[in-house]
Structures are given as C-alpha cells and as structure tokens.
Write a protein that holds these residues in place. Structure first.
Motif, PDB file in Angstrom:
ATOM      1  N   ARG A 121       0.846  -1.191   0.000  1.00  0.00           N
ATOM      2  CA  ARG A 121       0.000   0.000   0.000  1.00  0.00           C
ATOM      3  C   ARG A 121       0.885   1.246   0.000  1.00  0.00           C
ATOM      4  O   ARG A 121       1.765   1.392   0.848  1.00  0.00           O
ATOM      5  CB  ARG A 121      -0.907  -0.005   1.228  1.00  0.00           C
ATOM      6  N   ALA A 122       0.676   2.125  -0.966  1.00  0.00           N
ATOM      7  CA  ALA A 122       1.482   3.341  -1.087  1.00  0.00           C
ATOM      8  C   ALA A 122       0.638   4.451  -1.698  1.00  0.00           C
ATOM      9  O   ALA A 122      -0.273   4.191  -2.486  1.00  0.00           O
ATOM     10  CB  ALA A 122       2.710   3.079  -1.949  1.00  0.00           C
ATOM     11  N   HIS A 123       0.940   5.680  -1.323  1.00  0.00           N
ATOM     12  CA  HIS A 123       0.162   6.826  -1.797  1.00  0.00           C
ATOM     13  C   HIS A 123       1.006   7.821  -2.597  1.00  0.00           C
ATOM     14  O   HIS A 123       0.563   8.920  -2.896  1.00  0.00           O
ATOM     15  CB  HIS A 123      -0.504   7.527  -0.613  1.00  0.00           C
ATOM     16  N   LYS A 124       2.226   7.402  -2.936  1.00  0.00           N
ATOM     17  CA  LYS A 124       3.082   8.212  -3.800  1.00  0.00           C
ATOM     18  C   LYS A 124       3.524   7.350  -4.974  1.00  0.00           C
ATOM     19  O   LYS A 124       4.069   6.261  -4.782  1.00  0.00           O
ATOM     20  CB  LYS A 124       4.303   8.731  -3.028  1.00  0.00           C
ATOM     21  N   VAL A 125       3.301   7.842  -6.185  1.00  0.00           N
ATOM     22  CA  VAL A 125       3.600   7.072  -7.394  1.00  0.00           C
ATOM     23  C   VAL A 125       5.054   6.618  -7.420  1.00  0.00           C
ATOM     24  O   VAL A 125       5.362   5.485  -7.819  1.00  0.00           O
ATOM     25  CB  VAL A 125       3.272   7.899  -8.655  1.00  0.00           C
ATOM     26  N   GLU A 126       5.959   7.478  -6.974  1.00  0.00           N
ATOM     27  CA  GLU A 126       7.373   7.129  -7.040  1.00  0.00           C
ATOM     28  C   GLU A 126       7.738   5.948  -6.138  1.00  0.00           C
ATOM     29  O   GLU A 126       8.799   5.337  -6.295  1.00  0.00           O
ATOM     30  CB  GLU A 126       8.249   8.335  -6.681  1.00  0.00           C
ATOM     31  N   ASP A 127       6.848   5.592  -5.214  1.00  0.00           N
ATOM     32  CA  ASP A 127       7.126   4.470  -4.317  1.00  0.00           C
ATOM     33  C   ASP A 127       6.863   3.112  -4.957  1.00  0.00           C
ATOM     34  O   ASP A 127       7.284   2.081  -4.426  1.00  0.00           O
ATOM     35  CB  ASP A 127       6.287   4.585  -3.038  1.00  0.00           C
ATOM     36  N   PHE A 128       6.153   3.102  -6.113  1.00  0.00           N
ATOM     37  CA  PHE A 128       5.821   1.806  -6.709  1.00  0.00           C
ATOM     38  C   PHE A 128       5.931   1.736  -8.220  1.00  0.00           C
ATOM     39  O   PHE A 128       5.905   0.642  -8.798  1.00  0.00           O
ATOM     40  CB  PHE A 128       4.393   1.386  -6.301  1.00  0.00           C
ATOM     41  N   ILE A 129       6.049   2.852  -8.907  1.00  0.00           N
ATOM     42  CA  ILE A 129       5.893   2.871 -10.361  1.00  0.00           C
ATOM     43  C   ILE A 129       6.979   2.078 -11.102  1.00  0.00           C
ATOM     44  O   ILE A 129       6.745   1.584 -12.219  1.00  0.00           O
ATOM     45  CB  ILE A 129       5.852   4.333 -10.878  1.00  0.00           C
ATOM     46  N   LYS A 130       8.167   1.887 -10.504  1.00  0.00           N
ATOM     47  CA  LYS A 130       9.233   1.138 -11.188  1.00  0.00           C
ATOM     48  C   LYS A 130       8.942  -0.362 -11.218  1.00  0.00           C
ATOM     49  O   LYS A 130       9.506  -1.083 -12.036  1.00  0.00           O
ATOM     50  CB  LYS A 130      10.578   1.417 -10.525  1.00  0.00           C
ATOM     51  N   GLY A 131       8.090  -0.802 -10.340  1.00  0.00           N
ATOM     52  CA  GLY A 131       7.544  -2.148 -10.399  1.00  0.00           C
ATOM     53  C   GLY A 131       8.525  -3.294 -10.237  1.00  0.00           C
ATOM     54  O   GLY A 131       9.633  -3.147  -9.706  1.00  0.00           O
ATOM     55  N   PHE A 132       8.068  -4.447 -10.743  1.00  0.00           N
ATOM     56  CA  PHE A 132       8.830  -5.691 -10.648  1.00  0.00           C
ATOM     57  C   PHE A 132       9.033  -6.231 -12.065  1.00  0.00           C
ATOM     58  O   PHE A 132       8.246  -7.052 -12.542  1.00  0.00           O
ATOM     59  CB  PHE A 132       8.078  -6.712  -9.795  1.00  0.00           C
ATOM     60  N   PRO A 133      10.069  -5.752 -12.779  1.00  0.00           N
ATOM     61  CA  PRO A 133      10.318  -6.207 -14.155  1.00  0.00           C
ATOM     62  C   PRO A 133      10.588  -7.711 -14.193  1.00  0.00           C
ATOM     63  O   PRO A 133      10.686  -8.366 -13.163  1.00  0.00           O
ATOM     64  CB  PRO A 133      11.551  -5.400 -14.573  1.00  0.00           C
ATOM     65  N   TRP A 134      10.749  -8.235 -15.406  1.00  0.00           N
ATOM     66  CA  TRP A 134      10.858  -9.675 -15.634  1.00  0.00           C
ATOM     67  C   TRP A 134      11.789 -10.354 -14.624  1.00  0.00           C
ATOM     68  O   TRP A 134      12.949  -9.984 -14.475  1.00  0.00           O
ATOM     69  CB  TRP A 134      11.337  -9.946 -17.049  1.00  0.00           C
ATOM     70  N   HIS A 135      11.258 -11.388 -13.965  1.00  0.00           N
ATOM     71  CA  HIS A 135      12.030 -12.158 -12.987  1.00  0.00           C
ATOM     72  C   HIS A 135      11.466 -13.572 -12.893  1.00  0.00           C
ATOM     73  O   HIS A 135      10.305 -13.809 -13.205  1.00  0.00           O
ATOM     74  CB  HIS A 135      12.003 -11.471 -11.612  1.00  0.00           C
ATOM     75  N   PRO A 136      12.275 -14.528 -12.449  1.00  0.00           N
ATOM     76  CA  PRO A 136      11.837 -15.926 -12.403  1.00  0.00           C
ATOM     77  C   PRO A 136      11.226 -16.309 -11.052  1.00  0.00           C
ATOM     78  O   PRO A 136      11.451 -15.645 -10.040  1.00  0.00           O
ATOM     79  CB  PRO A 136      13.145 -16.684 -12.615  1.00  0.00           C
ATOM     80  N   HIS A 137      10.467 -17.392 -11.066  1.00  0.00           N
ATOM     81  CA  HIS A 137      10.027 -18.064  -9.836  1.00  0.00           C
ATOM     82  C   HIS A 137      10.043 -19.566 -10.091  1.00  0.00           C
ATOM     83  O   HIS A 137       9.779 -20.030 -11.208  1.00  0.00           O
ATOM     84  CB  HIS A 137       8.597 -17.660  -9.446  1.00  0.00           C
ATOM     85  N   ARG A 138      10.315 -20.315  -9.057  1.00  0.00           N
ATOM     86  CA  ARG A 138      10.190 -21.776  -9.102  1.00  0.00           C
ATOM     87  C   ARG A 138       9.873 -22.278  -7.692  1.00  0.00           C
ATOM     88  O   ARG A 138      10.376 -21.751  -6.705  1.00  0.00           O
ATOM     89  CB  ARG A 138      11.467 -22.440  -9.626  1.00  0.00           C
ATOM     90  N   GLY A 139       9.002 -23.286  -7.600  1.00  0.00           N
ATOM     91  CA  GLY A 139       8.785 -23.972  -6.340  1.00  0.00           C
ATOM     92  C   GLY A 139       7.773 -23.344  -5.406  1.00  0.00           C
ATOM     93  O   GLY A 139       7.595 -23.822  -4.278  1.00  0.00           O
ATOM     94  N   ILE A 140       7.094 -22.276  -5.855  1.00  0.00           N
ATOM     95  CA  ILE A 140       6.178 -21.560  -4.973  1.00  0.00           C
ATOM     96  C   ILE A 140       4.906 -21.155  -5.718  1.00  0.00           C
ATOM     97  O   ILE A 140       4.782 -21.335  -6.934  1.00  0.00           O
ATOM     98  CB  ILE A 140       6.821 -20.280  -4.392  1.00  0.00           C
ATOM     99  N   GLU A 141       3.971 -20.572  -4.947  1.00  0.00           N
ATOM    100  CA  GLU A 141       2.810 -19.901  -5.510  1.00  0.00           C
ATOM    101  C   GLU A 141       2.836 -18.456  -5.030  1.00  0.00           C
ATOM    102  O   GLU A 141       3.168 -18.187  -3.868  1.00  0.00           O
ATOM    103  CB  GLU A 141       1.508 -20.579  -5.064  1.00  0.00           C
ATOM    104  N   THR A 142       2.518 -17.525  -5.922  1.00  0.00           N
ATOM    105  CA  THR A 142       2.406 -16.123  -5.532  1.00  0.00           C
ATOM    106  C   THR A 142       0.955 -15.697  -5.679  1.00  0.00           C
ATOM    107  O   THR A 142       0.326 -15.967  -6.708  1.00  0.00           O
ATOM    108  CB  THR A 142       3.316 -15.209  -6.381  1.00  0.00           C
ATOM    109  N   ILE A 143       0.438 -15.060  -4.634  1.00  0.00           N
ATOM    110  CA  ILE A 143      -0.970 -14.660  -4.606  1.00  0.00           C
ATOM    111  C   ILE A 143      -1.031 -13.150  -4.418  1.00  0.00           C
ATOM    112  O   ILE A 143      -0.617 -12.626  -3.382  1.00  0.00           O
ATOM    113  CB  ILE A 143      -1.731 -15.373  -3.466  1.00  0.00           C
TER     114      ILE A 143
END
Length: 284
Positions: free
Chosen positions: A44-66
C-alpha cells in the motif's frame, strides 16, 4: 478449542523489484512459524514514485504467488503468454511450479495510490516441479458473505457459512478471507486443527484474544479448532489465512524456493543456461 495468540508481527519497510517501497510483514527468517506460507508483502502506497518502477521480468520456481489488489491497477505478463491487468478487488493466484518468468508493474489509481498485498505460499517437494498455472479472478468472481450482525467476508479460498471461494484444488488446502467486522461484534471462524492460521489487519482496530490489534499488525495463532476477532472502535478489517504445514526443509534463494541447496543451484544454473523454463514458452 479456541486458538490463542502465539506471536504478533508488525513487519518492516523494504525496497524490492526495481525500487518498490513496501512493508514486509514476514519473510524468510520466519519460515518455521508460518509454514506453508513464506512471505507477506503489504504494498500500500500513496506516492507514485514508491511503486511505479515495479517488478520487471524475474523468475520463480517452487512456490505460488498470490496478489490481491484493493485499489489501483497492476499490469502483468508471463512466459506462458498470460497478460492483463489486476484491478481493484481482483486476485492473481499464480503457481510457478517448475518455473515461470513474469513481471508485475503497479500503475496505481487516479489519485496516485496503490493498495494491495502479495503472499507467497510454498509447494511441497512432490509438486515443486509441477507445470505452472495461472488463475486470474476478478472482483465479481469472489463471493461475499453478509451476516445479520454486519460482518462481511469476501471468500477467496475456503468456506464461510456454506459459501465456497473460487480458488480450489491448492495443495496446502488454504483459506484466504477478507473480513470486515463491525465494532463490538465477535467474528468466530472454525479452523482445521493442525493448520497454520493468522490474521493481518488492513484497516481499523480490533482485539484478538484480549490483545489489541490495528492497521498493519499481524496475529499468528497457536493450534485449535477456531479463532476469534472482535471489532474495535469503528470496526476492523483483516485478511485471514490458514493452510496445512508442509514440514519440509526450505532452501530459499531470492525468487526461487526449493528443498535443498543442490536444487537451488540447479535452478540458477538453468537460468544461466537458458533451460529454466520447462513449459512451452511464448518467447519472452
């Protein structure tokens, strides 16, 4: 038997992805306490600069993300060819299994706010290399239970008052509820004995077994057949999670969680060699 409170958590600020500021409620150091859950992030964030860069391409294995979004939009895409937007009230339940590469890019709402949560759930050794799958649920897909006492429960996974959530067939047999309880009302929920259980407050104030809780506080319960939360002044809103512990060793390396260091090393070697993805790739 009613569950007592085992421990309280408030989490800590961290920076993840390409520069997203969020609160890590629990993570790798708390694996024994939260098994089968691995991590809970409050973004939860109320300033765009706190989240806008996001989570670019990355791998996952062995888990579930919700991922559960309360307000704002998150654009996403993955190596299976899925893409779209997770909007207000929507849930993305992604099983990484044998391996997936994806990105999640928060865009916020019209006011520049982004409100949501991401939970990681572990997969047992027998399913860690299962084919990846993706379940996208809109707010309209998630049933809502309204009780005469004013309590409102959104049932993502599990059952409340005979109403089943749309997420089913998950190996850890999870419950994921979004509960709003009015002031002075006690919410009692039956829980499978032996399952892990916790509540994370996302608004208002309440009490859990006599202990005061408020926004961004997590109460981890001991074992029992039911748990109870009472609404405080103005009521309380919380996420309720339960799941069957795996009781297996955890080898954790960034976005990949396996059972042994050798499996972890293999995963990262395959990433380097370009053999990480086992499913038919869309070319990402």
């Amino acid at each position: 038997m009613r569950r007592g409170v085992k421990k309280m958590f408030t989490g800590q600020p961290v920076v993840e992805g390409a520069g997203v500021r969020l609160r890590r409620v629990f993570g790798s150091s708390e694996v024994p306490n939260f098994d089968p859950f691995l991590m809970l992030d409050d973004f939860r964030a109320h300033k765009v600069e706190d989240f806008i860069k996001g989570f670019p391409w990355h791998p996952h294995r062995g888990i579930e993300t919700i991922t559960y979004v309360l307000s704002g939009d998150v654009e996403h895409g993955d190596s299976m060819g899925n893409s779209g937007v997770i909007g207000a009230g929507d849930v993305q339940w992604m099983t990484a299994g044998s391996g997936i590469i994806h990105q999640e890019m928060p865009k916020g709402d019209d006011t520049g706010s982004m409100l949501g949560f991401q939970l990681w759930a572990n997969l047992p050794a027998a399913q860690k290399m299962m084919p990846p799958r993706y379940r996208g649920l809109t707010a309209a897909d998630i049933p809502e239970v309204r009780r005469a006492d004013g309590t409102v429960v959104k049932v993502i996974a599990g059952r409340v008052d005979g109403v089943d959530g749309p997420v089913q067939g998950i190996v850890i047999d999870p419950e994921y509820l979004d509960c709003s309880v009015p002031e002075g009302v006690e919410f009692i929920h039956p829980t499978p004995r032996g399952h892990r259980a916790f509540v994370y407050v996302i608004g208002g104030k309440g009490a859990v077994e006599g202990a005061a809780v408020e926004n961004r506080m997590l109460a981890l319960f001991g074992d029992g057949d039911e748990l109870a939360v009472t609404g405080g002044e103005g009521g309380v809103r919380f996420l309720l999670l339960t799941g069957a512990p795996l009781g297996e060793p955890v080898a954790w390396g960034g976005p990949i969680v396996m059972n042994t260091e050798a499996e972890l090393e293999l995963a990262f070697r395959e990433l380097r060699d370009g053999t990480f993805i086992k499913h038919e790739s869309s070319g990402i």
